[in-house]
Design an enzyme around this catalytic site. Structure first.
Site, PDB file in Angstrom:
ATOM      1  N   GLU A  79       0.823  -1.210   0.000  1.00 37.55           N
ATOM      2  CA  GLU A  79       0.000   0.000   0.000  1.00 37.55           C
ATOM      3  C   GLU A  79       0.858   1.261   0.000  1.00 37.55           C
ATOM      4  O   GLU A  79       0.581   2.212  -0.745  1.00 37.55           O
ATOM      5  CB  GLU A  79      -0.934  -0.006   1.209  1.00 37.55           C
ATOM      6  CG  GLU A  79      -1.882   1.183   1.244  1.00 37.55           C
ATOM      7  CD  GLU A  79      -2.922   1.065   2.336  1.00 37.55           C
ATOM      8  OE1 GLU A  79      -3.928   0.366   2.121  1.00 37.55           O
ATOM      9  OE2 GLU A  79      -2.715   1.665   3.417  1.00 37.55           O
ATOM     10  N   ARG A 138      -1.425  33.125 -17.619  1.00 33.78           N
ATOM     11  CA  ARG A 138      -2.037  34.174 -16.811  1.00 33.78           C
ATOM     12  C   ARG A 138      -1.147  35.407 -16.823  1.00 33.78           C
ATOM     13  O   ARG A 138       0.041  35.344 -16.449  1.00 33.78           O
ATOM     14  CB  ARG A 138      -2.224  33.672 -15.375  1.00 33.78           C
ATOM     15  CG  ARG A 138      -2.682  34.748 -14.390  1.00 33.78           C
ATOM     16  CD  ARG A 138      -4.128  35.174 -14.638  1.00 33.78           C
ATOM     17  NE  ARG A 138      -4.649  35.902 -13.493  1.00 33.78           N
ATOM     18  CZ  ARG A 138      -4.594  37.243 -13.363  1.00 33.78           C
ATOM     19  NH1 ARG A 138      -4.023  37.982 -14.301  1.00 33.78           N
ATOM     20  NH2 ARG A 138      -5.101  37.811 -12.279  1.00 33.78           N
ATOM     21  N   GLN A 196       9.937  34.968 -10.515  1.00 33.21           N
ATOM     22  CA  GLN A 196      10.654  33.882  -9.846  1.00 33.21           C
ATOM     23  C   GLN A 196       9.890  33.320  -8.651  1.00 33.21           C
ATOM     24  O   GLN A 196      10.045  32.139  -8.316  1.00 33.21           O
ATOM     25  CB  GLN A 196      12.039  34.356  -9.405  1.00 33.21           C
ATOM     26  CG  GLN A 196      13.012  34.529 -10.564  1.00 33.21           C
ATOM     27  CD  GLN A 196      14.422  34.857 -10.088  1.00 33.21           C
ATOM     28  OE1 GLN A 196      14.634  35.187  -8.926  1.00 33.21           O
ATOM     29  NE2 GLN A 196      15.376  34.777 -10.998  1.00 33.21           N
TER      30      GLN A 196
END
Length: 382
Positions: free
Chosen positions: A245, A271, A282
């Site tokens: 798992e 954008r 940055q």
């Protein structure tokens, strides 16, 4: 070292990505809000072979090795926007199919594995209790030997798939004197067994389409044939389950983190703010660059742990490191995606707010981050 995937692995990864994106995304926003598990999507997944990835073909499975199973789960996580469905499939595979495959008798394998692989039967794992979360072996559930079998009394809490499960692997104390070593036994229990009750189910912050609930055992009788791996073998079974798992389920989180990072990166490219794309600042670009580096490291940790599962005995420390690293990456990447998208990231119409809610629990389940650190520290001799 050869880091290249085989031609078959590459094809399988792309095939699962494409299938998950086109076939497993129905109505995910509304189902998430309704806390609704989709049996239709479960059956689609089963028809594709996703509910039987590591099981041999003779039992109806795909017959994949651990590494290819991890690659497949990563692809499923990337392509499927329904994180709850991915989580339920992982629980079914690694806490139910794997223990039967590795520790079941031939009769148990032939009875349960075809049903589990086909998706006809949904499996669950009954270990966690209200007062024994991280300390799983401090359980209260007891199985007392009776004529021809055992009588089990107690309960389990926060069990994935339990409200819809058709069978559960139940862990119970059979010899308190032996404790961890030889005192815990695993049982294969059908949900229609008298004395078995799937009690309350819970609403959650995330993974809402993966049902979770409580199980109660009231003088429940199971025959000797229900014992999995022999009396007292529960600890070894559960440790094996956790190795699988923590490796293969968390491979799906690598895929989910990659999808979130790609969403954030694409938005940052397009954008505009103050005359240029926000990705040119940055503060944005460095954060995404660091997450990309961590993503690639996480993938390598998961692949290495998966490669070791069937080759080495001491894989628990590798699984623990992979689990910790992936869990933190999943949370950080999902949060970064929300923050990069700003107001859009906070809206339900976009994937990322749901991905963040799904990610929050990753450092908790399958053993908390602190438990994994304990495992790693013991390996260091500390």
């Amino acid at each position: 070292m050869d880091f290249a995937l085989t031609e078959e692995q590459e094809f399988l990864r792309q095939d699962i990505r494409d299938f998950a994106a086109s076939e497993l995304s129905d109505d995910v926003i509304d189902r998430d809000q309704r806390n609704e598990f989709s049996r239709e999507l479960w059956q689609r997944s089963a028809a594709k072979g996703l509910t039987g990835l590591p099981a041999p073909e003779e039992f109806g499975g795909a017959g994949l090795d651990p590494l290819t199973t991890a690659i497949s789960m990563e692809a499923l996580g990337y392509g499927c926007p329904d994180g709850g469905l991915v989580f339920s499939i992982g629980a079914h595979l690694f806490t139910c199919i794997i223990p039967i495959l590795k520790f079941g008798s031939e009769e148990q394998k032939r009875h349960y594995l075809p049903l589990l692989c086909s998706g006809e039967v949904i499996g669950a794992n009954g270990m966690t209790e209200l007062e024994s979360g991280s300390d799983a072996y401090a359980m209260k559930t007891r199985a007392v030997k009776a004529d021809g079998g055992y009588r089990i009394n107690g309960g389990k809490m926060f069990i994935t798939n339990s409200p819809v499960a058709d069978m559960v692997i139940v862990y119970a104390i059979t010899d308190e004197r032996k404790g961890y070593f030889g005192g815990i036994t695993a049982f294969l229990v059908d949900a229609d067994t008298p004395g078995f009750t799937a009690a309350q189910s819970f609403k959650k912050l995330g993974l809402r389409t993966s049902p979770v609930g409580e199980l109660i055992f009231d003088d429940m009788f199971v025959p000797d044939s229900a014992v999995l791996g022999g009396p007292g073998g529960g600890a070894m079974i559960f440790n094996t389950v956790m190795d699988w798992e923590r490796t293969c389920l968390f491979a799906s989180h690598v895929g989910q983190a990659e999808r979130a990072l790609e969403t954030a990166t694409e938005y940052a490219r397009t954008r505009q703010q103050s005359g240029k794309a926000i990705g040119q600042y940055q503060a944005i670009s460095h954060r995404l660059a660091e997450l990309k580096t961590r993503l690639e490291a996480a993938r390598l940790l998961v692949y290495r742990a998966a490669w070791k599962i069937d080759r080495e005995r001491g894989v628990s420390v590798d699984a623990a490191m992979a689990k910790n690293f992936v869990a933190e990456l999943f949370v950080d990447t999902s949060l970064a995606a929300v923050q990069t998208l700003g107001g859009y990231g906070y809206m339900t119409e976009y994937d990322v707010e749901r991905t963040l809610r799904d990610a929050v629990s990753a450092p908790i389940y399958s053993g908390t981050t602190e438990i994994q650190n304990n495992i790693i520290a013991r390996w260091l001799g500390l």
